[in-house]
Structure formats: C-alpha cells, structure tokens
Design a protein around this motif. Structure first.
Motif, PDB file in Angstrom:
ATOM      1  N   VAL A   1      64.889  38.542  39.148  1.00 51.94           N
ATOM      2  CA  VAL A   1      64.679  38.015  37.791  1.00 51.94           C
ATOM      3  C   VAL A   1      63.704  36.837  37.841  1.00 51.94           C
ATOM      4  CG1 VAL A   1      65.789  36.705  35.931  1.00 51.94           C
ATOM      5  CG2 VAL A   1      66.868  38.775  36.786  1.00 51.94           C
ATOM      6  N   VAL A   2      63.924  35.929  38.796  1.00 51.77           N
ATOM      7  CA  VAL A   2      63.038  34.769  38.909  1.00 51.77           C
ATOM      8  C   VAL A   2      61.616  35.233  39.226  1.00 51.77           C
ATOM      9  CG1 VAL A   2      62.528  32.707  40.293  1.00 51.77           C
ATOM     10  CG2 VAL A   2      64.872  33.176  39.566  1.00 51.77           C
ATOM     11  N   PHE A   3      61.510  36.195  40.138  1.00 50.69           N
ATOM     12  CA  PHE A   3      60.191  36.678  40.533  1.00 50.69           C
ATOM     13  C   PHE A   3      59.478  37.361  39.357  1.00 50.69           C
ATOM     14  CE2 PHE A   3      57.439  40.036  42.217  1.00 50.69           C
ATOM     15  CZ  PHE A   3      56.585  39.256  42.973  1.00 50.69           C
ATOM     16  N   GLY A   4      60.165  38.324  38.717  1.00 50.84           N
ATOM     17  CA  GLY A   4      59.553  39.091  37.629  1.00 50.84           C
ATOM     18  C   GLY A   4      59.233  38.197  36.428  1.00 50.84           C
ATOM     19  N   SER A   5      60.195  37.359  36.045  1.00 50.40           N
ATOM     20  CA  SER A   5      60.001  36.479  34.896  1.00 50.40           C
ATOM     21  C   SER A   5      58.907  35.470  35.194  1.00 50.40           C
ATOM     22  CB  SER A   5      61.283  35.737  34.550  1.00 50.40           C
ATOM     23  OG  SER A   5      62.306  36.661  34.374  1.00 50.40           O
ATOM     24  N   GLY A   6      58.932  34.931  36.406  1.00 49.66           N
ATOM     25  CA  GLY A   6      57.907  33.966  36.802  1.00 49.66           C
ATOM     26  C   GLY A   6      56.529  34.584  36.684  1.00 49.66           C
ATOM     27  N   PHE A   7      56.426  35.827  37.120  1.00 44.90           N
ATOM     28  CA  PHE A   7      55.122  36.494  37.048  1.00 44.90           C
ATOM     29  C   PHE A   7      54.649  36.634  35.607  1.00 44.90           C
ATOM     30  CE2 PHE A   7      52.939  40.469  36.156  1.00 44.90           C
ATOM     31  CZ  PHE A   7      51.724  40.190  36.770  1.00 44.90           C
ATOM     32  N   VAL A   8      55.489  37.210  34.723  1.00 46.41           N
ATOM     33  CA  VAL A   8      55.013  37.445  33.351  1.00 46.41           C
ATOM     34  C   VAL A   8      54.727  36.132  32.625  1.00 46.41           C
ATOM     35  CG1 VAL A   8      55.896  39.768  32.889  1.00 46.41           C
ATOM     36  CG2 VAL A   8      57.367  37.821  32.471  1.00 46.41           C
ATOM     37  N   VAL A   9      55.542  35.116  32.878  1.00 45.55           N
ATOM     38  CA  VAL A   9      55.324  33.832  32.198  1.00 45.55           C
ATOM     39  C   VAL A   9      54.004  33.205  32.651  1.00 45.55           C
ATOM     40  CG1 VAL A   9      56.171  31.459  32.028  1.00 45.55           C
ATOM     41  CG2 VAL A   9      57.751  33.369  31.710  1.00 45.55           C
ATOM     42  N   LEU A  10      53.782  33.242  33.960  1.00 45.64           N
ATOM     43  CA  LEU A  10      52.564  32.634  34.514  1.00 45.64           C
ATOM     44  C   LEU A  10      51.315  33.406  34.073  1.00 45.64           C
ATOM     45  CD1 LEU A  10      52.577  30.181  36.413  1.00 45.64           C
ATOM     46  CD2 LEU A  10      51.937  31.742  38.250  1.00 45.64           C
ATOM     47  N   ALA A  11      51.382  34.743  34.223  1.00 42.20           N
ATOM     48  CA  ALA A  11      50.219  35.563  33.865  1.00 42.20           C
ATOM     49  C   ALA A  11      49.975  35.487  32.357  1.00 42.20           C
ATOM     50  CB  ALA A  11      50.456  37.009  34.296  1.00 42.20           C
ATOM     51  N   GLY A  12      51.063  35.521  31.557  1.00 41.03           N
ATOM     52  CA  GLY A  12      50.937  35.476  30.092  1.00 41.03           C
ATOM     53  C   GLY A  12      50.335  34.146  29.639  1.00 41.03           C
ATOM     54  N   LEU A  13      50.796  33.077  30.250  1.00 44.67           N
ATOM     55  CA  LEU A  13      50.287  31.750  29.882  1.00 44.67           C
ATOM     56  C   LEU A  13      48.795  31.642  30.219  1.00 44.67           C
ATOM     57  CD1 LEU A  13      51.324  29.036  28.801  1.00 44.67           C
ATOM     58  CD2 LEU A  13      51.592  28.295  31.162  1.00 44.67           C
ATOM     59  N   THR A  14      48.425  32.113  31.396  1.00 41.56           N
ATOM     60  CA  THR A  14      47.011  32.082  31.795  1.00 41.56           C
ATOM     61  C   THR A  14      46.180  32.894  30.813  1.00 41.56           C
ATOM     62  OG1 THR A  14      47.883  32.177  34.031  1.00 41.56           O
ATOM     63  CG2 THR A  14      45.505  32.316  33.819  1.00 41.56           C
ATOM     64  N   GLN A  15      46.704  34.059  30.437  1.00 48.11           N
ATOM     65  CA  GLN A  15      45.982  34.921  29.491  1.00 48.11           C
ATOM     66  C   GLN A  15      45.762  34.198  28.154  1.00 48.11           C
ATOM     67  OE1 GLN A  15      44.604  37.961  29.952  1.00 48.11           O
ATOM     68  NE2 GLN A  15      43.799  37.621  27.899  1.00 48.11           N
ATOM     69  N   CYS A  16      46.800  33.515  27.679  1.00 49.46           N
ATOM     70  CA  CYS A  16      46.677  32.818  26.398  1.00 49.46           C
ATOM     71  C   CYS A  16      45.641  31.696  26.494  1.00 49.46           C
ATOM     72  CB  CYS A  16      48.023  32.268  25.957  1.00 49.46           C
ATOM     73  SG  CYS A  16      49.105  33.589  25.427  1.00 49.46           S
TER      74      CYS A  16
ATOM     75  N   LEU B   1      64.434  45.518  35.416  1.00 51.21           N
ATOM     76  CA  LEU B   1      64.849  45.419  36.821  1.00 51.21           C
ATOM     77  C   LEU B   1      66.357  45.551  36.982  1.00 51.21           C
ATOM     78  CD1 LEU B   1      66.051  42.534  38.062  1.00 51.21           C
ATOM     79  CD2 LEU B   1      63.788  41.769  37.437  1.00 51.21           C
ATOM     80  N   THR B   2      67.120  45.198  35.935  1.00 49.10           N
ATOM     81  CA  THR B   2      68.571  45.427  36.006  1.00 49.10           C
ATOM     82  C   THR B   2      68.833  46.926  36.098  1.00 49.10           C
ATOM     83  OG1 THR B   2      68.837  43.505  34.577  1.00 49.10           O
ATOM     84  CG2 THR B   2      70.778  44.846  34.927  1.00 49.10           C
ATOM     85  N   LEU B   3      68.057  47.690  35.298  1.00 51.14           N
ATOM     86  CA  LEU B   3      68.184  49.155  35.362  1.00 51.14           C
ATOM     87  C   LEU B   3      67.777  49.645  36.751  1.00 51.14           C
ATOM     88  CD1 LEU B   3      68.630  51.842  33.766  1.00 51.14           C
ATOM     89  CD2 LEU B   3      66.167  51.881  33.448  1.00 51.14           C
ATOM     90  N   ALA B   4      66.679  49.096  37.295  1.00 46.04           N
ATOM     91  CA  ALA B   4      66.214  49.520  38.621  1.00 46.04           C
ATOM     92  C   ALA B   4      67.262  49.200  39.687  1.00 46.04           C
ATOM     93  CB  ALA B   4      64.887  48.849  38.959  1.00 46.04           C
ATOM     94  N   VAL B   5      67.951  48.058  39.530  1.00 47.85           N
ATOM     95  CA  VAL B   5      69.005  47.691  40.488  1.00 47.85           C
ATOM     96  C   VAL B   5      70.157  48.697  40.415  1.00 47.85           C
ATOM     97  CG1 VAL B   5      70.839  45.991  40.927  1.00 47.85           C
ATOM     98  CG2 VAL B   5      68.468  45.237  40.700  1.00 47.85           C
ATOM     99  N   LEU B   6      70.545  49.049  39.164  1.00 49.98           N
ATOM    100  CA  LEU B   6      71.618  50.049  39.007  1.00 49.98           C
ATOM    101  C   LEU B   6      71.215  51.359  39.675  1.00 49.98           C
ATOM    102  CD1 LEU B   6      74.216  51.272  37.789  1.00 49.98           C
ATOM    103  CD2 LEU B   6      72.942  51.727  35.710  1.00 49.98           C
TER     104      LEU B   6
END
Lengths: 332, 286
Positions: free
Chosen positions: B121-136, B165-170
C-alpha cells in the motif's frame, strides 16, 4: 505480618524445591499427528519426542512423511489431528517457536538481501537480542564470513544452504530442526555440518535431523525415529535399534557338545568354520569370555573372535522391507 | 515479538524488495516517459491556445481531459506495478520456499500478511501520489491549470491502487504469482470498460446499461474511485463547456463526486477482501 511473609517464603522455597526436581519439558513432543492430502494419507498417527540437548535423527524413504511431520511441528502445515508441544508450549502459539531454528528442505532466502541482512531480518523476527558481532560469528561458523555483504542471488546452492544453517542457528535456539541440511553440500561441507551439530549438543541444544545420509545420522544422533508410509516404523537409541550385538568366531575341531554350548548363548549362524553368535541383550560383559573358555575346555580350537554389529543401513532396510512385506500381505 | 513490530518489519522488507527488484526501475522509466510525453503534449496545447484558437473555457476543458487521460495512464502503471509485485511477494515466496524460514519464526501469519499488504500500500500509494503530483506541476508549468481538489484526487488514486492490490493479495494466496497479477489487471480493465459502458447508458437514458457500470463499481471499486479522482482533477466549468449530460458518456470526464456512503463501502470492501485473503493464507499448508 512477618509470620505470613515467612510462611510465604517457605511455600515458595518448597515450590522451588519441587520444581527443581522436575525435568524441563522435552524440546519436541507430538502425539497422534495425522495429515491427509485429498485421498492420500501423508502422515498417520506419528508420535515422537526429542529431549533437551538430544540429537534425534528422522529416517525413512522418500514420501515417508518426514518433511510433512517437520512442517507440522513448526506450524507450517496444519495437522488434521494430533498435538504438538515445542519447548513446553503448545505449538499453536507462535511464541513456542521463539527459541527454535529451522533449516527447510526447500531452502531459499530473499535474493535481494545480502547474507548479513538475511540474518538481521531473522534476528528481528525472532525478537532476539543478538549483536552484529555475534551475527557475524554465526556467518563465519558456516564459512560465509567473506560473503556477508554479498547479495544472496549470487550464491550457489551450497552457499545458500550454509546461509540457511546460519539462519537456523543465529537466534540462540534451544531446538534446531534441520531438514536435509547437507543435500547441496560437498563432503567438506558435510563434515562442517556434523561438527556444528555435535557442537550444538555440547551446548545443550536439541536437534531434530532429517537426512538421507544414514552414515551422518549414525555418527551424530542419540536416537533415531524411522518413518515409513506416514507412520513410525521403529524408534529408539542406536543401541536399541541395532539391537543385539553379535560375535563372530572361527572354530575348528568343534564337537556337538561345543555346538550346543554355542547355541545356549544365542542364535547361531554357521558359514564354514565361522560362527556368528548373538550376544544376549542383558549381557554384563561375561558372555563372550565364558563361551570361549567353555569351548576351549570342550576341545574346540579358537582361531579368531571378533565383534560383529549390523549397520544402521542394514537395520533400516530390514525394517522397511519387513514393513512393505506386511503391507502387501495385508493387501492380498 | 509483538504483532506491530512484525507488521512493520515485514512492511519494511516488502518496501526494500520493491526498491531492489526491477519493478521499480520499470515503473520509473514508464513514469518518466509518460511525464515527458505529457509535458510535450501540454506545451503544444499551450502554443495552440496561445494563438486564440481556443477560448479560456475550452482550454480548461482540454487541460482537464488531457490531465485525466494521463492520470489514467499513471493509475494503469500503478495497477500493473502493484499487481505484479503482490503476486511474487506472496505466492512466489510460498512457492519458492522463502516464506518457510520466515513463517517458522515466532510470528503470526496474519501479521506477516498485514505487513506485506501495508508495504505494498505504501509503495503503490507513494508512487501514484508522487507521479500524480509531478504531473500536476508539469500541467501548471505548461498550461497554468491546477486541479480544484488535488489532495482529494491523489487520495482517491491511492485508494484505487490499494483496492487493486488488496484483490491481488487475495488472488495470490490462492493462485500462482503470474496468474494473480494477470487476473487482477484483467479485472481492473474489465471494470473500467464496464464503467465506460455504464456512462454511455446513463447519457442515453438506458437504465439497464447504466446499471452495468454501477454494479461493476460495487463489485470492484477501482473504477468508482477513478471516477471520483477524475472529478477532483477536472475543472468545474467543464459541464458548461461540454454540455450537461454528455459528460457521463465521455470516459475521461466525470459527472459527480463520490458519496460518503460509497467511500464507506470501499473501506468495507477492502476490509472484507483482506479478511478473505487472511483466512485463505492462514489455512494454507506451506
């Protein structure tokens, strides 16, 4: 007030005295373990015990259920029935594994970590207070001191197995479970493992050793449990398992009376002038000199007297063959 | 060992794994390529609208659509990245034997699973937040557009990644590493298509078709969260410029923000699927 304290102290002392006489719970105790995979029964009614500081070997053919039993002891496979206690605690409680080290048969460690990082991870997971220096000593013990900083994905199978041994030993275990610890090692590595296992016994660490190498088991184990088709086929100390000692005699001029004297000692097998005689289990060391003296008195000429002992391998094969003969007899 | 310590140790290990595996490199390359391409595209847009070919409303609409389009690209990269990381890290470890030595330690399996999940969760969320912020920031620099609710939008993107990713974990507690990644990404794509179909149904006034989107957004909330994120990224004036109901039919604009009850459902969904994953992992024979 003082009186009641004195009584309390006395009670405590008495309790301490009582417990002092109680031996610590065995390192491993399991009873009635069963496991089925679909229609196939992998383990049926296995009970075994490993005492503190004892080295117990687990032997048996492929598919006998040895690894399944080990995994059930460690909570990696859920038994269908049976009970397990590790170091005096029910194995269902993860805390029971706090002082247990384990080298799995299928060993692989995080390829993206270095050897030292793998050990640090296991020390942390075991919540053990082990200094970095002690962790490094553990790596040197298995011959990996030079490779401590290298990533595991560059390790050969033999080196990964050595790392696995270090992982099993790093958190000052009181029980170590080694599942085929020498499968990927060269003869030198095997000798190292043997020395490590013997050193653990001298420190009072209990070891459950599953190995195909009977010679290895015979050299280091105090007791052996033989599994066959998911059940315990035999178990006991090496002396118990290898059973009666035998003595081989080379004789000539032997009269019927002398032959009768031999037969009175134990079962006799004759091959030419060589006689193999079973020595009674309760022998106090007098049976052999007595029979030699009597034979000489009866006019027999004694050319040689030598001890004979069946090997663990012969005994194991005998037990397994007898087991399979019984099973095929039952099927018929 | 306390459960919290185990969870944090395993989460840190999962993050270290993600940073040392090639997946991070692949993510970084894809992100940089997408950022560069979008930077170029937005600067072209600025040049075009600079010559008064577009009104300010049209420019904002175009910026909103393009931003949503690029963000969809990022959420897809995050989906692929986390889904293909979740598989190897759980079922891959149990298959290869890495998990045997770890789980023989005095730790609970549920704590191990929670640690893995938290790390992802930290990895995936960190990625989208960082990439999204840079994009903006790229968008602001090129066409001077800033989303009305950036924090909300990024949080919803992070939630979308968490759901997948919760689904992928299941899935990875039950099937092989590669299959779990493929199925998770496949379901992600299917839900997105169902959302587009539902939007079309809504704009055409066909309730049966519209329900396809609603049902799929309940079953797997990735598309629902994506719709909410788009709404937070886009300029409120797009409705006027685009023309009312047609917004629903367009896949890169969203009609309405998410309701609190939907967000609550997402939380329940994640807890439920995680619970199923834990139940499946606890019963597993290694």
């Amino acid at each position: 007030m003082t009186g009641s304290t004195a009584v309390g102290n006395a009670a405590l002392r008495e309790a301490a005295h009582l417990f002092a006489g109680v031996p610590p719970a065995p390192a491993v105790w399991c009873s009635g373990l069963r496991k089925r995979y679909g229609q196939r029964s992998a383990v049926s009614d296995v009970s075994l015990e490993v005492g503190r500081g004892e080295i117990v070997g687990l032997l048996g053919p492929n598919g006998a259920g040895k690894t399944t039993v080990i995994k059930m002891l460690l909570g990696l496979v859920h038994p269908d029935a049976g009970e397990v206690m590790l170091l005096g605690r029910p194995a269902a409680d993860p805390a029971a594994r706090a002082r247990v080290g384990y080298l799995p048969e299928l060993f692989r460690y995080q390829p993206w970590l270095s050897a030292a990082e793998v050990l640090a991870l296991h020390v942390r997971l075991a919540a053990a207070d082990i200094s970095v220096g002690e962790q490094r000593d553990c790596l040197s013990l298995v011959g990996l001191a030079e490779r401590a900083g290298d990533r595991v994905d560059g390790f050969s199978k033999g080196m990964q197995q050595r790392l696995g041994l270090a992982v099993a030993l790093v958190a000052r275990p009181e029980l170590v479970v080694l599942d085929e610890p020498t499968s990927a090692l060269d003869p030198l590595g095997r000798a190292d493992v043997r020395d490590i296992v013997l050193a653990m016994r001298s420190r009072g660490v209990a070891v459950l050793l599953n190995s195909h190498l009977i010679g290895e088991v015979e050299r280091v184990c105090d007791r052996v449990v033989i599994l066959d088709s998911g059940g315990v086929a035999a178990s006991g100390t090496l002396l118990e398992l290898l059973g009666q000692r035998q003595v081989r005699l080379q004789l000539s001029d032997i009269s019927p009376a002398a032959e009768a004297r031999l037969a009175a000692t134990g079962d006799v097998e004759r091959a030419g002038d060589w006689f193999t005689v079973a020595v009674p289990a309760d022998d106090d060391g007098t049976a052999v000199p007595d029979v030699v003296r009597d034979l000489v008195t009866m006019g027999a000429r004694v050319h040689a007297v030598e001890p004979a002992r069946i090997s663990l391998e012969e005994r194991l094969l005998g037990i397994l063959r007898a087991g399979s003969a019984t099973r095929s007899g039952e099927e018929l | 060992m306390t459960t919290a310590r185990t969870v944090l140790t395993i989460a840190a290990l999962t993050l270290r794994e993600a940073s040392r595996r090639r997946v991070l490199l692949a993510l970084a390359v894809l992100t940089v390529v997408l950022l560069a391409l979008s930077g170029w595209g937005f600067s072209r847009l600025a040049t075009e609208s600079g010559g008064s070919a577009l009104t300010s409303g049209e420019a904002r609409l175009t910026a909103s659509i393009l931003l949503n389009l690029v963000m969809f690209g990022f959420s897809l990269i995050a989906a692929l990245g986390t889904a293909f990381l979740a598989g190897p890290t759980l079922s891959g470890e149990t298959e290869s034997g890495i998990a045997l030595a770890v789980l023989a330690r005095p730790i609970r399996r549920s704590a191990f699973l929670l640690g893995k999940w938290l790390g992802l969760v930290v990895f995936g969320s960190g990625f989208v937040v960082l990439a999204g912020l840079t994009q903006c920031l790229v968008v602001r620099w090129t066409v001077d557009y800033w989303p009305p609710d950036l924090a909300g939008a990024l949080a919803l993107l992070a939630a979308q990644t968490t759901v997948l990713l919760t689904l992928a974990v299941l899935l990875s507690t039950a099937i092989s590493p590669m299959a779990s990644g493929v199925v998770a990404v496949g379901l992600f794509g299917t839900t997105w298509v169902a959302g587009v179909v539902g939007g079309l149904g809504e704009s055409l006034g066909n309730d049966a078709v519209a329900r396809v989107g609603t049902v799929s957004q309940m079953l797997l909330p990735t598309d629902g969260l994506w719709q909410g994120a788009m709404h937070a990224f886009q300029d409120p004036s797009v409705f006027v410029t685009f023309g009312g109901d047609d917004v629903a039919a367009f896949p890169f604009l969203s009609e309405a923000p998410l309701t609190a009850s939907y967000l609550a459902w997402v939380a329940v969904w994640v807890a439920m699927v995680w619970g199923l994953a834990a139940a499946s992992f606890l019963r597993k024979d290694l």
